[in-house]
Design a protein around this motif. Structure first.
Motif, PDB file in Angstrom:
ATOM      1  N   LYS A   9       0.851  -1.301   0.078  1.00  0.00           N
ATOM      2  CA  LYS A   9      -0.020   0.076  -0.007  1.00  0.00           C
ATOM      3  C   LYS A   9       0.924   1.204  -0.085  1.00  0.00           C
ATOM      4  CE  LYS A   9      -4.061  -1.890   2.128  1.00  0.00           C
ATOM      5  NZ  LYS A   9      -5.055  -1.722   3.340  1.00  0.00           N
ATOM      6  N   PRO A  10       0.835   1.865  -1.132  1.00  0.00           N
ATOM      7  CA  PRO A  10       1.804   3.132  -1.460  1.00  0.00           C
ATOM      8  C   PRO A  10       1.328   4.279  -0.352  1.00  0.00           C
ATOM      9  CG  PRO A  10       1.162   2.221  -3.504  1.00  0.00           C
ATOM     10  CD  PRO A  10       0.246   1.659  -2.389  1.00  0.00           C
ATOM     11  N   ASP A  11       2.374   4.859   0.391  1.00  0.00           N
ATOM     12  CA  ASP A  11       2.239   6.151   1.217  1.00  0.00           C
ATOM     13  C   ASP A  11       1.555   5.471   2.472  1.00  0.00           C
ATOM     14  OD1 ASP A  11       3.209   7.785  -0.739  1.00  0.00           O
ATOM     15  OD2 ASP A  11       1.463   8.100  -1.717  1.00  0.00           O
ATOM     16  N   SER A  12       1.697   4.359   2.879  1.00  0.00           N
ATOM     17  CA  SER A  12       0.740   3.981   4.018  1.00  0.00           C
ATOM     18  C   SER A  12       1.731   3.942   5.323  1.00  0.00           C
ATOM     19  CB  SER A  12       0.480   2.591   3.788  1.00  0.00           C
ATOM     20  OG  SER A  12       1.410   1.665   3.788  1.00  0.00           O
ATOM     21  N   MET A  13       3.210   4.614   5.579  1.00  0.00           N
ATOM     22  CA  MET A  13       4.042   4.346   6.462  1.00  0.00           C
ATOM     23  C   MET A  13       3.341   5.353   7.367  1.00  0.00           C
ATOM     24  SD  MET A  13       8.091   5.011   6.464  1.00  0.00           S
ATOM     25  CE  MET A  13       7.953   6.667   5.918  1.00  0.00           C
ATOM     26  N   SER A  41      19.608   7.675   7.043  1.00  0.00           N
ATOM     27  CA  SER A  41      19.213   9.163   6.500  1.00  0.00           C
ATOM     28  C   SER A  41      20.316   9.594   5.621  1.00  0.00           C
ATOM     29  CB  SER A  41      19.036  10.126   7.634  1.00  0.00           C
ATOM     30  OG  SER A  41      20.262  10.264   8.353  1.00  0.00           O
ATOM     31  N   GLY A  42      19.891  10.719   4.877  1.00  0.00           N
ATOM     32  CA  GLY A  42      20.986  11.033   3.905  1.00  0.00           C
ATOM     33  C   GLY A  42      20.389  11.866   2.692  1.00  0.00           C
ATOM     34  N   PHE A  45      16.247  12.252   2.838  1.00  0.00           N
ATOM     35  CA  PHE A  45      15.500  11.115   2.967  1.00  0.00           C
ATOM     36  C   PHE A  45      15.944  10.521   4.509  1.00  0.00           C
ATOM     37  CE2 PHE A  45      19.200   9.417   0.831  1.00  0.00           C
ATOM     38  CZ  PHE A  45      19.414   8.344   1.756  1.00  0.00           C
ATOM     39  N   SER A  46      14.796   9.754   4.897  1.00  0.00           N
ATOM     40  CA  SER A  46      15.142   8.915   6.136  1.00  0.00           C
ATOM     41  C   SER A  46      14.057   7.782   6.278  1.00  0.00           C
ATOM     42  CB  SER A  46      14.957   9.860   7.356  1.00  0.00           C
ATOM     43  OG  SER A  46      13.618  10.400   7.452  1.00  0.00           O
ATOM     44  N   MET A  63      11.170   8.251   3.811  1.00  0.00           N
ATOM     45  CA  MET A  63      10.522   9.662   3.514  1.00  0.00           C
ATOM     46  C   MET A  63      11.353  10.471   2.986  1.00  0.00           C
ATOM     47  SD  MET A  63       8.313   9.703   7.108  1.00  0.00           S
ATOM     48  CE  MET A  63       9.780   9.755   8.081  1.00  0.00           C
ATOM     49  N   ASN A  64      10.985  11.483   2.201  1.00  0.00           N
ATOM     50  CA  ASN A  64      11.872  12.527   1.507  1.00  0.00           C
ATOM     51  C   ASN A  64      11.103  13.761   1.166  1.00  0.00           C
ATOM     52  OD1 ASN A  64      11.174  10.254  -0.851  1.00  0.00           O
ATOM     53  ND2 ASN A  64      11.267  12.340  -1.607  1.00  0.00           N
TER      54      ASN A  64
END
Length: 276
Positions: free
Chosen positions: A96-100, A199-200, A207-208, A225-226
């Motif tokens: 499920k995309p974007d479900s975090m 992260s970086g 992003f992390s 997440m970015n």
């Protein structure tokens, strides 16, 4: 007659011994039922001498696992616990995309010192704390049994000082040397052992996300997440993010780190950043 009496006497003695043993066993079983102890194989419950999971186990750390899901491929879960009874939890619904989801806060121990509860309301979840493991409990607070029991466990994270707490600068992506765009920054990644979060910068956006290290230099990287800035070389930045999601193992040789997929050629190569 004396011989018969002699045999009867020892028969009575033997019967009394058996009765005494059985009585002792029953009393012992009753005592154990009223005083549950920690099972030395998994560190659960409360010991008779006052030791509990809370005060006797090294429970501080990061736990990862994938819990079964009714309408998705699984719920990838990462929980960080610290000695101040604070937690940091990340949940992703696989497929499920974007479900975090991510939340932080304080957790509580039950009276036995063996069960913690994190979150509030619908996000509340209880876990029984064992040696390097969290057992995901059902809604009634009971440990899940049966064929799927092993699926409801979060394992404490491995650590690797060769990989973690260092800055790794991207030098090669999918076999091609990296060129830093004029309007961008060098792409890099760091792995923080304390939080089990990476992260970086992908040369455009920050992003992390979570990660977990397993035996045999295997690594599982969670959903990232970015930020959403537009840059000159978006294709390279996008490819870098895709590589992070594909990688399932790594190698570190002196000052070079590779992220790999199975036994194929490295997906990405990194060099250890020089100290400022």
């Amino acid at each position: 007659m004396k011989k018969v009496m002699y045999l009867n006497f020892w028969t009575v003695v033997f019967a009394l011994v058996i009765f005494s043993c059985n009585s002792t066993k029953v009393n012992t079983d009753d005592a154990n039922a009223n005083n549950p102890q920690i099972d030395s194989s998994n560190g659960l419950g409360q010991e008779a001498d006052g030791h509990t999971s809370e005060n006797a186990l090294d429970w501080e750390g990061v736990y990862n696992g994938t819990i079964p899901c009714a309408d998705c491929e699984g719920i990838k879960t990462s929980i960080t616990l610290n000695k101040e009874n604070k937690y940091d939890r990340t949940i992703s619904y696989i497929g499920k995309p974007d479900s975090m989801l991510r939340d932080t806060g304080s957790f509580t121990w039950d009276d036995s010192g063996s069960i913690i509860t994190i979150g509030d309301g619908e996000t509340s979840q209880s876990y029984k704390v064992g040696e390097n493991i969290l057992f995901h409990l059902d809604k009634t607070g009971n440990q899940i049994k049966g064929d799927l029991a092993s699926k409801y466990r979060l394992m404490k994270n491995y650590s690797d000082s060769n990989l973690e707490n260092k800055k790794w600068v991207l030098t090669e992506l999918m076999g091609k040397p990296i060129q830093t765009p004029k309007d961008g920054k060098p792409a890099f990644v760091t792995f923080s052992s304390k939080e089990a979060r990476m992260s970086g910068n992908n040369s455009c956006n920050l992003f992390s996300g979570s990660y977990s290290i397993k035996s045999g230099n295997r690594i599982e990287i969670g959903q990232m997440m970015n930020t959403m800035m537009a840059c000159e070389n978006m294709d390279q930045a996008s490819q870098f993010m895709q590589v992070l999601q594909k990688a399932d193992n790594y190698t570190v040789v002196e000052e070079t780190m590779n992220l790999n997929k199975a036994r194929m050629a490295p997906l990405a190569k990194f060099s250890l950043a020089k100290a400022d």
